[in-house]
Design a protein around this motif. Structure first.
Motif, PDB file in Angstrom:
ATOM      1  N   ASN A 167      -2.177   3.052   6.363  1.00 36.36           N
ATOM      2  CA  ASN A 167      -2.120   4.361   7.460  1.00 36.36           C
ATOM      3  C   ASN A 167      -0.656   5.116   7.960  1.00 36.36           C
ATOM      4  O   ASN A 167      -0.392   5.976   7.226  1.00 36.36           O
ATOM      5  N   GLU A 168       0.571   3.813   7.546  1.00 39.26           N
ATOM      6  CA  GLU A 168       1.415   4.462   7.664  1.00 39.26           C
ATOM      7  C   GLU A 168       1.711   5.140   6.482  1.00 39.26           C
ATOM      8  O   GLU A 168       3.262   5.555   6.665  1.00 39.26           O
ATOM      9  N   ASP A 169       2.364   4.619   5.360  1.00 41.94           N
ATOM     10  CA  ASP A 169       2.799   4.872   4.370  1.00 41.94           C
ATOM     11  C   ASP A 169       1.607   6.366   4.068  1.00 41.94           C
ATOM     12  O   ASP A 169       2.103   6.841   3.164  1.00 41.94           O
ATOM     13  N   SER A 170       0.674   7.160   4.708  1.00 41.64           N
ATOM     14  CA  SER A 170      -0.092   8.533   4.285  1.00 41.64           C
ATOM     15  C   SER A 170       0.339   9.119   5.512  1.00 41.64           C
ATOM     16  O   SER A 170      -1.160   9.690   5.990  1.00 41.64           O
ATOM     17  N   GLN A 171       1.269   9.280   6.362  1.00 40.61           N
ATOM     18  CA  GLN A 171       0.758  10.280   7.391  1.00 40.61           C
ATOM     19  C   GLN A 171       1.002  11.652   6.548  1.00 40.61           C
ATOM     20  O   GLN A 171       1.523  12.201   5.767  1.00 40.61           O
ATOM     21  N   GLY A 172       0.033  12.414   7.421  1.00 39.85           N
ATOM     22  CA  GLY A 172       0.264  13.805   7.552  1.00 39.85           C
ATOM     23  C   GLY A 172      -0.971  14.082   5.326  1.00 39.85           C
ATOM     24  O   GLY A 172      -0.797  15.475   5.573  1.00 39.85           O
ATOM     25  N   GLY A 173      -1.626  12.857   5.546  1.00 40.56           N
ATOM     26  CA  GLY A 173      -2.834  12.967   4.330  1.00 40.56           C
ATOM     27  C   GLY A 173      -1.409  12.796   3.168  1.00 40.56           C
ATOM     28  O   GLY A 173      -2.321  13.257   2.276  1.00 40.56           O
ATOM     29  N   LYS A 174      -0.426  12.854   3.363  1.00 39.79           N
ATOM     30  CA  LYS A 174       0.918  13.097   2.007  1.00 39.79           C
ATOM     31  C   LYS A 174       1.354  11.581   1.538  1.00 39.79           C
ATOM     32  O   LYS A 174       1.101  10.775   2.080  1.00 39.79           O
ATOM     33  N   CYS A 175       0.991  10.997   0.395  1.00 41.47           N
ATOM     34  CA  CYS A 175       1.847   9.611  -0.344  1.00 41.47           C
ATOM     35  C   CYS A 175       3.280   9.900   0.493  1.00 41.47           C
ATOM     36  O   CYS A 175       4.194  10.882   0.392  1.00 41.47           O
ATOM     37  N   ASP A 176       3.869   8.885   1.187  1.00 40.54           N
ATOM     38  CA  ASP A 176       5.200   8.907   2.039  1.00 40.54           C
ATOM     39  C   ASP A 176       5.770   8.468   0.707  1.00 40.54           C
ATOM     40  O   ASP A 176       7.521   8.994   0.904  1.00 40.54           O
ATOM     41  N   ILE A 177       5.456   8.440  -0.841  1.00 39.27           N
ATOM     42  CA  ILE A 177       7.216   7.897  -1.671  1.00 39.27           C
ATOM     43  C   ILE A 177       6.985   9.243  -2.561  1.00 39.27           C
ATOM     44  O   ILE A 177       7.696   9.816  -2.950  1.00 39.27           O
ATOM     45  N   CYS A 178       5.398   9.969  -2.973  1.00 35.76           N
ATOM     46  CA  CYS A 178       5.637  10.590  -3.679  1.00 35.76           C
ATOM     47  C   CYS A 178       5.366  12.416  -3.406  1.00 35.76           C
ATOM     48  O   CYS A 178       5.442  13.337  -3.909  1.00 35.76           O
ATOM     49  N   HIS A 179       4.894  11.890  -1.961  1.00 37.48           N
ATOM     50  CA  HIS A 179       4.043  13.415  -0.997  1.00 37.48           C
ATOM     51  C   HIS A 179       2.929  14.097  -1.559  1.00 37.48           C
ATOM     52  O   HIS A 179       2.311  15.190  -1.300  1.00 37.48           O
ATOM     53  N   SER A 180       2.083  13.892  -2.647  1.00 37.15           N
ATOM     54  CA  SER A 180       0.766  14.210  -3.246  1.00 37.15           C
ATOM     55  C   SER A 180      -0.373  13.736  -2.657  1.00 37.15           C
ATOM     56  O   SER A 180       0.348  12.865  -1.378  1.00 37.15           O
ATOM     57  N   ASP A 181      -1.034  14.792  -2.615  1.00 38.84           N
ATOM     58  CA  ASP A 181      -1.676  14.077  -1.624  1.00 38.84           C
ATOM     59  C   ASP A 181      -2.632  12.668  -1.429  1.00 38.84           C
ATOM     60  O   ASP A 181      -3.087  12.784  -2.915  1.00 38.84           O
ATOM     61  N   VAL A 182      -2.902  11.949  -1.011  1.00 37.06           N
ATOM     62  CA  VAL A 182      -3.969  11.465  -0.744  1.00 37.06           C
ATOM     63  C   VAL A 182      -5.175  10.888  -0.804  1.00 37.06           C
ATOM     64  O   VAL A 182      -5.654  11.779   0.332  1.00 37.06           O
ATOM     65  N   VAL A 183      -5.954  10.376  -1.803  1.00 37.90           N
ATOM     66  CA  VAL A 183      -7.659  10.795  -1.360  1.00 37.90           C
ATOM     67  C   VAL A 183      -8.426   9.205  -1.266  1.00 37.90           C
ATOM     68  O   VAL A 183      -7.205   8.302  -1.204  1.00 37.90           O
ATOM     69  N   GLN A 184      -9.266   8.932  -0.687  1.00 36.48           N
ATOM     70  CA  GLN A 184     -10.435   8.318  -0.329  1.00 36.48           C
ATOM     71  C   GLN A 184     -10.792   7.726  -1.069  1.00 36.48           C
ATOM     72  O   GLN A 184     -11.701   8.180  -1.844  1.00 36.48           O
ATOM     73  N   LYS A 185     -10.457   6.415  -1.960  1.00 40.59           N
ATOM     74  CA  LYS A 185     -11.320   5.136  -2.592  1.00 40.59           C
ATOM     75  C   LYS A 185     -11.576   4.310  -1.875  1.00 40.59           C
ATOM     76  O   LYS A 185     -11.063   3.349  -0.952  1.00 40.59           O
ATOM     77  N   SER A 186     -13.046   3.444  -2.751  1.00 42.51           N
ATOM     78  CA  SER A 186     -13.690   2.298  -2.470  1.00 42.51           C
ATOM     79  C   SER A 186     -12.524   1.077  -3.395  1.00 42.51           C
ATOM     80  O   SER A 186     -12.731   1.190  -4.257  1.00 42.51           O
ATOM     81  N   LYS A 187     -12.108   0.002  -2.166  1.00 39.79           N
ATOM     82  CA  LYS A 187     -11.397  -0.711  -2.647  1.00 39.79           C
ATOM     83  C   LYS A 187     -10.845  -2.152  -2.028  1.00 39.79           C
ATOM     84  O   LYS A 187     -11.852  -2.249  -0.821  1.00 39.79           O
ATOM     85  N   ASP A 188     -10.836  -3.386  -3.042  1.00 37.12           N
ATOM     86  CA  ASP A 188     -10.898  -4.799  -2.708  1.00 37.12           C
ATOM     87  C   ASP A 188      -9.346  -4.364  -1.140  1.00 37.12           C
ATOM     88  O   ASP A 188      -8.351  -4.376  -3.202  1.00 37.12           O
ATOM     89  N   VAL A 189      -9.405  -5.130  -0.862  1.00 38.45           N
ATOM     90  CA  VAL A 189      -8.305  -4.352  -0.006  1.00 38.45           C
ATOM     91  C   VAL A 189      -7.297  -5.959   0.770  1.00 38.45           C
ATOM     92  O   VAL A 189      -8.375  -6.634   1.506  1.00 38.45           O
ATOM     93  N   TRP A 190      -6.000  -6.206   0.784  1.00 33.54           N
ATOM     94  CA  TRP A 190      -5.834  -7.684   1.421  1.00 33.54           C
ATOM     95  C   TRP A 190      -5.767  -7.068   2.558  1.00 33.54           C
ATOM     96  O   TRP A 190      -4.843  -5.774   3.077  1.00 33.54           O
ATOM     97  N   TYR A 191      -5.723  -7.483   4.066  1.00 31.16           N
ATOM     98  CA  TYR A 191      -4.933  -7.245   4.819  1.00 31.16           C
ATOM     99  C   TYR A 191      -5.090  -7.982   6.045  1.00 31.16           C
ATOM    100  O   TYR A 191      -5.296  -9.920   5.843  1.00 31.16           O
ATOM    101  N   LEU A 192      -3.331  -7.796   6.492  1.00 31.88           N
ATOM    102  CA  LEU A 192      -3.182  -8.817   7.702  1.00 31.88           C
ATOM    103  C   LEU A 192      -3.239  -8.037   9.011  1.00 31.88           C
ATOM    104  O   LEU A 192      -3.374  -6.429   9.012  1.00 31.88           O
ATOM    105  N   ARG A 193      -3.955  -8.741   9.944  1.00 34.46           N
ATOM    106  CA  ARG A 193      -4.931  -8.515  11.507  1.00 34.46           C
ATOM    107  C   ARG A 193      -3.296  -8.068  12.204  1.00 34.46           C
ATOM    108  O   ARG A 193      -3.531  -9.178  13.213  1.00 34.46           O
ATOM    109  N   ILE A 194      -2.662  -7.514  12.097  1.00 38.42           N
ATOM    110  CA  ILE A 194      -2.166  -6.905  12.888  1.00 38.42           C
ATOM    111  C   ILE A 194      -2.848  -6.566  14.571  1.00 38.42           C
ATOM    112  O   ILE A 194      -1.853  -6.585  15.707  1.00 38.42           O
TER     113      ILE A 194
END
Length: 800
Positions: A167-194
């Motif tokens: 979430n931190e890297d997609s603030q405002g719905g834009k990719c933090d690196i290339c500023h493309s629109d971020v889409v929602q996708k179903s994926k296997d993800v590793w999480y850290l329990r912050i």
RNA sequence: GCAGGAGUGGCGGAAUUGGCAGACGCGCAGGCUUCAGGUGCCUGUGGUCGCAAGAUCGUGUGGGUUCAAGUCCCAUCUCCUGCACCA
């Protein structure tokens, strides 16, 4: 002397390096000072003037601390894993290792040319296998302690970079690196329990010295809210629909429920829902929208009622409809809400559009017009009627919910668990193995570092797979537990991993047995002062505080909080007042300034240009002004004489020592430099100064313009380096003048100035003021009503 | 919408925290140096009126508290930064 920067800068840089005066000592009786700046990402573009400003504050403070007798650790390193390097590698076919090494070399040379007093013996590079070994080691510790988990969920995905974003890297719905629109996708993800550390991260803020806005931003980011979970039954089925609310006291005002389009209950009871077609259509519609689009359409509410399912309000037994609508998010709370249209504007808008009842339960507003969110007397609320205090009514309701077993108090956080994997090559390999028998198994500690395999093709797979997945020799392995054929995890860690603990490695950069030696950490930690940018307050700082708290809980580090104090530098804007950017062509290259005016001028200017914390536009003419100032400083050597200076000038020197000393501590570099400029004006007016006076001057200036000051120090016969000579002290009694000029007001208007003996009694001040011709003329023919005297500040006569 | 911050000369910015607003630097004007340009040095520089002494206005806007307000209080406008259908 003339200020020949081209000659003196390389000379002193070489001498400093040779003498190792900037190397921190691990065994020292001196008090320690650990100054930290955010280490750079070594991009191909090289250094930016913003880097100079970011490092200059602690550069000046570290230099001052050395002169004050501290053992100073002021390190630098490179946060070198990351997408820009990898993208460049894909484009040019050059290995990221080669690009990274080149960029680090370039950056190091540039930093050295500016004369920063970094301890170059402790440089770290997050892409060095001796470094990322320990990044992997910490990850395994988290895995071992249940802080790593895998989940198939909707993630923020950047179709351009082909990576999952936090979430931190997609603030405002834009990719933090290339500023493309971020889409929602179903994926296997590793999480850290912050989220497990949310409360510790909040509480820890009480023990650190961060600017108020930094604390506030972190508090908002964690977003703790207190409320209640309530279970609504679904009519005719043994199924609970669980919701989260911050206002359980409004339960009697619930007239419908809303669930997120992705809510699993829909599929579970699809056979009972009579309008599944309409619902499926709506869900498809929502899935197409990016999260950004979804949150942009704030005004117009959309949704579909679920025909065939009805909920029951647990406090009054009323049957209420259930809707799906995209204004409810699966990612927060339980993905379902109880809607109280009379007292929540979003629910109100929805109810108005769909013609749902609106029942007032708190008096004080006009629910014919809008939702009322203020306080007031409870009505239409059974046992809560008559309550007027929000806190009391919530408590009463919670008591009732728990008694009847339909709900309980609970907290929620806006902060989500940290999506901790990327489908990329240039990152730390995640040291896990997928075994058909044992499931997910950790790579044994003794096998670390798990090295990045050497590959030729850095292109990520189209199906969102890491380039590592294409390397069979890397993927195929045996299970560390059972020895069966197994496959390695092929995702790598996100960019933020390496920077989450780097400040620990500086303490003991070559340790092969631990992230750092405990005794050394006990000496150096915590970081005394950490400077950086506002953009890292919610990501890097929260992540690294989380890791540090975790390591503290394990007894691996000695402090819960890594950073005792934080400061923020403001941006340097282009000369046109806009953010510097290549496309606008308003970028200033710091090396151009070093070439033309010298490193000392650059260093002095970036701190003189304005308030350190504020965004300030670059101004080429002002740079010249700083160069001129240093020219005049060099010229002071020509007017050194044995004759002592006037007591007036002596006082100004003592005052300047006092002001520069305290201004530096408060990051008020602009006024510190201004006071040195004022002093040189006063010295010029006097016409001469002693060698001792000049030594004081160059000591005060040396943190800002060290090369020139070393040169003058040497020309005056100074031993060693001015850089490690003692910081000058001032005599308080000598900062006080015998006489002081103060303003005299008549009826609040300044009518003149008088000179009084410093600190004199009010009678004397009044007498002097009245004796002044101009003042007397204003008082003539009037009655003195009141006389005010603020010692050494002002006299004010009130006359009618 | 919420949170945080800021509005002061032509410009960047100061103001010991309620006490002579505009430190310091840039820019600009005049002068000296120079064949000339640049550099360097000196003087001046918030607005208005005045030859001047001086008067008067002046810190986004409107009100208030005070002997005294850039600073404190109330209202309001504008800009920046972050978060945002967070239940």
């Amino acid at each position: 002397m003339r200020y020949e920067f081209k000659k003196i800068e390389p000379k002193w840089q070489a001498k400093w390096e040779e003498s190792k005066i900037f190397e921190a000592k691990d065994n020292s009786d001196k008090p320690k000072f650990y100054g930290l700046v955010e280490f750079p990402y070594p991009s191909g573009a090289g250094m930016h003037v913003g880097h100079i400003k970011a490092y200059s504050s602690l550069e000046v403070i570290s230099r001052k601390r050395r002169m004050e007798g501290y053992n100073v650790l002021f390190p630098i390193g490179f946060d070198a894993f990351g997408l820009p390097t990898e993208n460049y590698a894909v484009k040019t076919g050059t290995h990221p290792r080669i690009i990274t090494d080149e960029n680090i070399k370039k950056f190091s040379n540039q930093l050295k040319r500016v004369g920063f007093s970094f301890d170059w013996s402790r440089v770290i590079d997050t892409t060095d296998e001796d470094y990322y070994k320990w990044t992997q080691w910490i990850f395994l510790k988290m895995f071992e302690n249940g802080l790593v988990f895998r989940d198939r969920t909707l993630v923020n995905y950047c179709p351009h970079c082909k990576v999952v974003l936090s979430n931190e890297d997609s603030q405002g719905g834009k990719c933090d690196i290339c500023h493309s629109d971020v889409v929602q996708k179903s994926k296997d993800v590793w999480y850290l329990r912050i989220t497990q550390y949310a409360d510790k991260l909040l509480e820890g803020l009480n023990d650190v010295d961060y600017p108020e806005n930094v604390k506030q931003q972190q508090i908002n980011w964690i977003g703790k809210s207190k409320g209640a979970f309530v279970n609504f039954t679904i009519d005719g089925i043994d199924e609970k629909l669980r919701i989260y609310t911050t206002r359980p006291d409004t339960l009697f005002g619930v007239t419908f429920m809303v669930i997120a389009p992705e809510h699993p209950i829909i599929d579970k009871y699809a056979d009972r829902i009579s309008n599944m077609d309409a619902i499926t259509a709506y869900r498809t519609e929502c899935a197409k929208k990016t999260e950004f689009e979804r949150t942009q359409l704030v005004k117009d509410k959309t949704g579909v009622q679920i025909q065939g399912l009805e909920a029951v309000n647990p406090v009054n037994g009323k049957k209420i409809p259930i809707y799906i609508a995209d204004y409810v998010m699966m990612g927060y709370g339980t993905g379902a809400i109880m809607a109280v249209p009379a007292h929540d504007q979003r629910d109100y808008d929805f109810a108005k559009k769909f013609g749902i009842d609106i029942i007032e339960v708190i008096k004080g507003g006009d629910i014919a017009k809008e939702a009322y969110t203020g306080d007031g007397e409870m009505v239409n609320s059974g046992f809560l009627n008559g309550y007027t205090n929000k806190h009391d009514s919530i408590e009463r309701m919670l008591e009732e919910l728990e008694k009847q077993g339909i709900g309980e108090a609970g907290v929620q956080y806006k902060m989500k668990d940290w999506a901790f994997n990327r489908q990329r090559y240039w990152g730390e390999p995640i040291p896990l193995v997928h075994c058909p028998n044992c499931g997910v198994v950790a790579v044994p500690y003794e096998e670390l570092p798990l090295r990045l395999p050497d590959v030729k093709d850095f292109e990520p797979g189209e199906d969102g797979q890491s380039p590592l997945a294409k390397i069979d020799s890397f993927v195929n392995c045996t299970c560390p537990k059972c020895g069966a054929a197994a496959k390695r995890e092929t995702d790598t860690m996100p960019q933020w991993a390496g920077s989450s603990w780097y400040f620990l490695r500086y303490i003991d950069p070559h340790n092969e047995n631990a992230i750092a030696d405990m005794d050394k950490m006990k000496y150096w930690m915590p970081v005394d002062w950490y400077n950086g940018g506002m953009e890292h307050v919610t990501r890097h700082m929260i992540y690294s505080r989380f890791w540090h708290h975790f390591l503290y809980d394990l007894g691996i580090v000695n402090t819960p909080e890594p950073y005792a104090k934080r400061s923020i530098q403001g941006l340097i804007l282009g000369p046109d007042g806009d953010k510097m950017s290549k496309s606008k062509g308003n970028v200033v290259d710091p090396l151009d300034i070093v070439e033309e005016y010298g490193a000392d001028t650059l260093r002095t200017y970036v701190l003189f240009m304005g308030d350190y914390g504020a965004a300030t536009p670059w101004n080429d003419s002002s740079v010249k002004g700083c160069k001129k100032f240093l020219d005049r400083v060099a010229g002071l050597t020509d007017i050194v004489s044995d004759a002592p200076v006037s007591s007036e000038l002596e006082m100004k020197i003592h005052r300047t020592i006092k002001k520069v000393s305290s201004d530096i501590e408060g990051l008020k570099f602009n006024t510190a430099i201004a006071s040195l400029m004022t002093l040189i004006n006063d010295i010029t007016a006097e016409g001469h100064l002693t060698k001792e006076d000049l030594i004081i001057f160059i000591k005060l200036l040396s943190p800002f313009a060290p090369h020139l000051c070393e040169e003058i120090w040497e020309s005056l016969g100074g031993e060693g380096f001015v850089t490690v000579s003692p910081w000058p002290e001032f005599d308080e009694s000598k900062t006080v003048a015998k006489t002081t000029e103060i303003g005299v007001q008549v009826n609040g208007k300044v009518r003149g100035t008088i000179v009084i003996p410093t600190g004199c009694e009010k009678e004397e001040a009044f007498a002097i003021a009245k004796a002044d011709e101009r003042i007397a003329s204003f008082l003539e023919g009037k009655n003195l009503v009141k006389e005010i005297y603020v010692p050494n500040k002002i006299v004010n006569f009130v006359a009618k």
